[in-house]
Design an enzyme around this catalytic site. Sequence first.
Site, mmCIF file in Angstrom:
data_model
loop_
_atom_site.group_PDB
_atom_site.id
_atom_site.type_symbol
_atom_site.label_atom_id
_atom_site.label_comp_id
_atom_site.label_asym_id
_atom_site.label_seq_id
_atom_site.Cartn_x
_atom_site.Cartn_y
_atom_site.Cartn_z
ATOM 1 C CG HIS A 291 -10.152 -1.964 -8.625
ATOM 2 N ND1 HIS A 291 -10.112 -0.758 -9.269
ATOM 3 C CD2 HIS A 291 -11.134 -2.684 -9.245
ATOM 4 C CE1 HIS A 291 -11.012 -0.740 -10.239
ATOM 5 N NE2 HIS A 291 -11.644 -1.901 -10.256
ATOM 6 C CB CYS B 3 -11.761 -5.981 -11.802
ATOM 7 S SG CYS B 3 -13.066 -4.789 -11.507
#
Lengths: 335, 335
Positions: B242, B129
């Site tokens: 994130h 990710c």
Amino acid sequence: MKQYTVAVLGATGAVGQEMMKILSERNFPVGKLIPLASARSAGKTLKFRGEDVTIQEARDEAFEGVDIVLGAAENDIAQKFAPAIVKAGAVFVDNSSAFRLDPNVPLIVPEINPEDVKNHHGIISNPNCSTIITVTAVNALNAISPIRTMTASTYQAVSGAGAGGPIELMNEVQALGHGKTYEPKVFSHQIAFNLIPQIGGEQFEGYTSEEMKMQNEGRKIMHLPDLKVSCTCVRVPVVRSHSISVSLHFDKPISVEQAREAIAKAPGCKLVDDLAKKQYPMPLDTSDQDIVFVGRIRPDLTDDNGLCLWCCGDQVRKGAATNAIQIAELLIEKA
Amino acid sequence: MKQYTVAVLGATGAVGQEMMKILSERNFPVGKLIPLASARSAGKTLKFRGEDVTIQEARDEAFEGVDIVLGAAENDIAQKFAPAIVKAGAVFVDNSSAFRLDPNVPLIVPEINPEDVKNHHGIISNPNCSTIITVTAVNALNAISPIRTMTASTYQAVSGAGAGGPIELMNEVQALGHGKTYEPKVFSHQIAFNLIPQIGGEQFEGYTSEEMKMQNEGRKIMHLPDLKVSCTCVRVPVVRSHSISVSLHFDKPISVEQAREAIAKAPGCKLVDDLAKKQYPMPLDTSDQDIVFVGRIRPDLTDDNGLCLWCCGDQVRKGAATNAIQIAELLIEKA
């Protein structure tokens, strides 16, 4: 033992309050404490060593007879009163950034450059909070081989913005928990469950004032005039203690073992570095104490002369109030 | 238009659920959707395009007649079923890290290396990710001058640990609000109002598995076999998206203006870069959408050939589910 008259300029703020607490904790020889604040607070009382002390208005006359002034106010206040403080013959240990880069003003982290204190002319500056924590963590490595470059990304707690920071975070968390919103006042954006990659205004080439302090103050404290630092400062939803992810490139290689040994012995540092046991510095663990925790020490995979590490420290204490009082202790040791 | 039989392996997890949502959102030509999970969930139903679909047990036989398997399960499950998936003639687009570095398995970010998809032998891996978000942000710069080294510090949301992450964060916040404590289960330590500088176990020279992905997967996706990356991965109390603070050193200098222009045009990216107007990527703004926001672009003060930037992206979507479905779209375009 000689007793000193100590004034705290900005006594009602988060750092001023912490200074008074730490003066007491460390048994600093305070004969008389004078809390100074704006006219608005004058006449109210604060506790010092369990007793009420009355806040006085910060005015030029207030510094007469004072030995040490601990500055916990903003730059404009520090600049306004510095001449009167110096004229009164007091030493001004100032936490604002107003004088930090002035060549006539020492910038001190007592574990690193205590000898610089002797060069003062009435003003000594206390460095930026993230800078104090980072240089305390890396100074023992700099002693092995000089640091050439440093890349730092900070994770800064909301209390770095003053007493209003934690209140705003908690108000936002509560409002969101009830499906409501809360209009931010202290920060530019919601900080609860968010990150704000800006601390300070733009200063140089897209870097903020807070980011440039790491280079400019780091150079002065570590006596590394050519040190190059790229810093990214980010506000995170942590109440207290700043954390910094640091990559360092040295003149010569330093092994991880050497680095661990040096940091374990370094004054003001604690080595907390055992990934297998899930032990590393975390802001919850470094709050309300004075030691900088250092861990995640490993080779920098981008440079043979490099190391990476992670450090955390309480920015209200070691990053501000404790460091200022350590400077005051240096002053009275040398007196 | 041809319709495809699509299985989602690990359909009940956070990424599996998001995959089903995005298949529907993007009108992927699904003739039949087969949600696969453990025997425990088999027989229960999930919603797909507003209709109930029954979860089937993941078994070797379940892949017969399936065209595309979207993998949203852990490595052991991916490894267990990969042979049956390939044998059944399906293509396995796998979000686990089990096959990512296998030279026979393409590792794809469709905005970057779509052409690699043709080299598959039944398995295509979806990258990590944080890696997807970072390489999507920096790939346009790599096209101007190859990246030699990258230093990255991540600020990773709790939902990266699966559906249990946000629940644990909220339980902790609530418990603390009532003066209670909450025993962490998903994370090794309290994450509310804290930071945990470990994601994954130790893998190489003190780096975690998560940290090494940025180098090893970055090399493969960007076709930069010599790329050197030092990464520090940190869990932060953010629910979703994130963020990554990145320093890049290139073969040749790239100006901030060139970089801004390239990123503004780059597929999958949005330039959000105006410090004076307090505009920069923030995780709150990048959640529940597919674009990687990039900002704080500035010269790296430690290297004449360097740039620093800050990027954020939704790691459940672009960092996992959306990227996997974009890979599936490449497959059917090329079919």
